[in-house]
Design a protein around this motif. Sequence first.
Motif, short mmCIF file in Angstrom:
data_model
loop_
_atom_site.label_atom_id
_atom_site.label_comp_id
_atom_site.label_asym_id
_atom_site.label_seq_id
_atom_site.Cartn_x
_atom_site.Cartn_y
_atom_site.Cartn_z
N ALA A 47 -9.28 2.98 7.73
CA ALA A 47 -10.66 3.39 8.08
C ALA A 47 -11.50 3.68 6.84
O ALA A 47 -12.72 3.59 6.87
N SER A 49 -8.16 6.09 11.66
CA SER A 49 -6.95 5.27 11.70
C SER A 49 -6.67 4.65 10.34
O SER A 49 -7.50 4.75 9.42
N LYS A 74 -10.45 6.51 4.52
CA LYS A 74 -10.30 7.94 4.14
C LYS A 74 -9.95 8.08 2.66
O LYS A 74 -10.57 8.86 1.93
P1 ATP Z 1 -4.52 4.97 5.54
O1 ATP Z 1 -4.52 6.02 6.60
O2 ATP Z 1 -3.74 3.76 5.94
O3 ATP Z 1 -4.19 5.47 4.16
P2 ATP Z 1 -7.36 4.96 4.84
O4 ATP Z 1 -8.29 5.36 5.91
O5 ATP Z 1 -7.06 5.93 3.78
O6 ATP Z 1 -6.03 4.41 5.50
P3 ATP Z 1 -8.19 3.26 2.71
O7 ATP Z 1 -6.96 3.41 1.90
O8 ATP Z 1 -9.41 3.95 2.26
O9 ATP Z 1 -7.94 3.63 4.22
O10 ATP Z 1 -8.48 1.70 2.82
C1 ATP Z 1 -9.66 1.15 3.39
C2 ATP Z 1 -9.67 -0.35 3.18
O11 ATP Z 1 -9.75 -0.65 1.78
C3 ATP Z 1 -8.43 -1.06 3.68
O12 ATP Z 1 -8.84 -2.24 4.31
C4 ATP Z 1 -7.63 -1.35 2.42
O13 ATP Z 1 -6.87 -2.52 2.55
C5 ATP Z 1 -8.71 -1.53 1.38
N1 ATP Z 1 -8.24 -1.11 0.04
C6 ATP Z 1 -7.70 0.08 -0.28
N2 ATP Z 1 -7.38 0.14 -1.59
C7 ATP Z 1 -7.73 -1.06 -2.11
C8 ATP Z 1 -7.67 -1.63 -3.41
N3 ATP Z 1 -7.17 -0.96 -4.46
N4 ATP Z 1 -8.09 -2.91 -3.55
C9 ATP Z 1 -8.59 -3.59 -2.51
N5 ATP Z 1 -8.71 -3.12 -1.26
C10 ATP Z 1 -8.28 -1.87 -1.05
#
Ligand code: ATP
Length: 239
Positions: free
Chosen positions: A38, A35, A40
């Motif tokens: 998560a 989700s 990714k």
């Molecule tokens: P999505 O499907 O929404 O893209 P994702 O699974 O790819 O989600 P990530 O982008 O890896 O998730 O984010 C994981 C966590 O890290 C989240 O809580 C996000 O807010 C945090 N996060 C992502 N990028 C940063 C950043 N540059 N600085 C601080 N926190 C971050």
Amino acid sequence: MLSIRNLEAGYGKVKVLHGIDIDVPKAKVVTLIGSNGAGKTTTMRAISGMIQPTSGSISLNGTRVDGMASHHIARLGLAHSPEGRRVFPRSSVNDNLLLGAFPRLTGGRPKGDVKADLERAMELFPRLKERRTQLAGTLSGGEQQMLAMARAIMLNPDVVLLDEPSMGLAPILVEEVFRIIARLKSEGVTMLLVEQFAAAALQVADYGYVLENGRISVHGSAERLRHDPAVVAAYLGGG
Ligand code: ATP
């Protein structure tokens, strides 16, 4: 090919990945499902060296790459098509693609035939072929997304990380992106794929991992995950 063990990564004091293991075997497509938030994208960034892991190991063809700078990892054969459109807006489509091949010219990898690969990329992405002299910044969002993907392929990589290649695309372009992924797969390209369309990702993939709050909760063959009741309920729109 790509082997990740006990990977931990995050941003500043915020830990996002709490020790994950992922294997991407040669010529296979592996998908990472989860989700929003998560982890990714964080996983993809840690693999390609955009962020530094805080713990664990990442091996590409048996070479440890964790801790290396991203341009160094690219030279070893890992291409990353990041989330969002990351093209060079003031350069033409053609030049963006040639820049994708740049690490081949500066590293120890075979240079190969860049011109032939450029033509192959144009065949794979006919929309880009029609617009090869156009400035990348003037392409539509979907076209820029495709350009980012095509540029990753221009590295002639051993492994390609595709982060949400269909994000923001009209349905017809989403289909085209998945057709291209299937075609690359049939040509033996090794891929790690993150996709919002989990069902389509599990159709094209051989294997899948489900990421929940920075931990792998389930993994198995794509076939098995497609029929796993918990995966269906949470990610495949079932109930
Ligand atoms: P999505 O499907 O929404 O893209 P994702 O699974 O790819 O989600 P990530 O982008 O890896 O998730 O984010 C994981 C966590 O890290 C989240 O809580 C996000 O807010 C945090 N996060 C992502 N990028 C940063 C950043 N540059 N600085 C601080 N926190 C971050």
